[in-house]
Design a protein around this motif. Structure first.
Motif, PDB file in Angstrom:
ATOM      1  N   ALA A  34       0.802  -1.219   0.000  1.00 34.39           N
ATOM      2  CA  ALA A  34       0.000   0.000   0.000  1.00 34.39           C
ATOM      3  C   ALA A  34       0.838   1.274   0.000  1.00 34.39           C
ATOM      4  O   ALA A  34       0.380   2.309  -0.456  1.00 34.39           O
ATOM      5  CB  ALA A  34      -0.942   0.008   1.197  1.00 34.39           C
ATOM      6  N   VAL A  35       2.064   1.206   0.531  1.00 36.65           N
ATOM      7  CA  VAL A  35       2.904   2.399   0.638  1.00 36.65           C
ATOM      8  C   VAL A  35       4.276   2.109   0.042  1.00 36.65           C
ATOM      9  O   VAL A  35       4.875   1.070   0.338  1.00 36.65           O
ATOM     10  CB  VAL A  35       3.082   2.840   2.103  1.00 36.65           C
ATOM     11  N   VAL A  49       3.200  -2.165   4.180  1.00 36.72           N
ATOM     12  CA  VAL A  49       1.939  -1.786   4.802  1.00 36.72           C
ATOM     13  C   VAL A  49       0.754  -2.446   4.077  1.00 36.72           C
ATOM     14  O   VAL A  49       0.598  -2.304   2.865  1.00 36.72           O
ATOM     15  CB  VAL A  49       1.750  -0.250   4.849  1.00 36.72           C
ATOM     16  N   GLY A  57      -2.885  -3.130   2.617  1.00 34.57           N
ATOM     17  CA  GLY A  57      -3.874  -2.251   2.006  1.00 34.57           C
ATOM     18  C   GLY A  57      -3.932  -2.473   0.515  1.00 34.57           C
ATOM     19  O   GLY A  57      -3.314  -3.392  -0.017  1.00 34.57           O
ATOM     20  N   ASN A  60       0.329   6.175  -2.465  1.00 39.82           N
ATOM     21  CA  ASN A  60       0.883   6.441  -1.139  1.00 39.82           C
ATOM     22  C   ASN A  60       2.401   6.337  -1.209  1.00 39.82           C
ATOM     23  O   ASN A  60       2.947   5.238  -1.352  1.00 39.82           O
ATOM     24  CB  ASN A  60       0.333   5.436  -0.128  1.00 39.82           C
ATOM     25  N   THR A  96      -3.343   8.729   1.560  1.00 38.20           N
ATOM     26  CA  THR A  96      -4.087   8.509   2.801  1.00 38.20           C
ATOM     27  C   THR A  96      -3.441   7.473   3.715  1.00 38.20           C
ATOM     28  O   THR A  96      -3.724   7.455   4.906  1.00 38.20           O
ATOM     29  CB  THR A  96      -5.532   8.073   2.494  1.00 38.20           C
ATOM     30  N   ARG A  97      -2.582   6.634   3.192  1.00 35.28           N
ATOM     31  CA  ARG A  97      -1.922   5.606   3.999  1.00 35.28           C
ATOM     32  C   ARG A  97      -0.445   5.897   4.235  1.00 35.28           C
ATOM     33  O   ARG A  97       0.304   5.040   4.685  1.00 35.28           O
ATOM     34  CB  ARG A  97      -2.066   4.237   3.339  1.00 35.28           C
TER      35      ARG A  97
END
Length: 101
Positions: free
Chosen positions: A29-30, A43, A45, A55, A88-89
C-alpha cells in the motif's frame, strides 16, 4: 550526510532497515523511498499496479536511519519537513521505530 559515516555502511543500513520494514509490515500500500539507496513497498492495504503509487513516503538516508532506529519521531520529521508523505496511507508512525529483537 552529517556524521552518519561511510557511504557503503549507510547504504547497507538503509537497505537492511527498508527490508525489515517490508518484512514486519507486509503489503504494497505504501512505497517508501530513500534515494539513492533504496525503496520498498510495505503496509497492508490496496495494491497499485501501474504508474506512481498513491501512497509515497520519501526521505534522505539520515532521516530514514533516525526514524527506523527511534532517534527521531515521525511527527518531528514531518514538522521539520524531513519527510515528504502523500496519500491517505502514508503515515508510517504506527510502524516506526522498527522493533529490535
Amino acid at each position: 550526510m552529517r556524521g552518519v559515516g561511510d557511504r557503503t555502511v549507510v547504504a547497507t543500513a538503509v537497505r537492511y532497515l527498508l527490508e525489515q520494514l517490508a518484512t514486519d509490515h507486509e503489503g504494497n500500500a505504501v512505497e517508501v523511498r530513500v534515494p539513492p539507496f533504496g525503496a520498498t513497498q510495505a503496509v497492508p492495504g490496496p495494491r497499485h499496479t501501474r504508474g506512481t503509487p498513491p501512497n509515497v513516503v520519501e526521505m534522505d538516508p539520515e532521516t530514514w536511519l533516525c526514524l527506523a532506529t527511534g532517534s527521531l519521531s515521525w511527527a518531528d520529521a514531518l514538522a521539520a519537513a524531513r519527510v515528504a508523505a502523500s496519500g491517505t496511507r502514508a503515515d508510517l508512525s504506527p510502524y516506526l521505530p522498527l522493533p529490535w529483537s
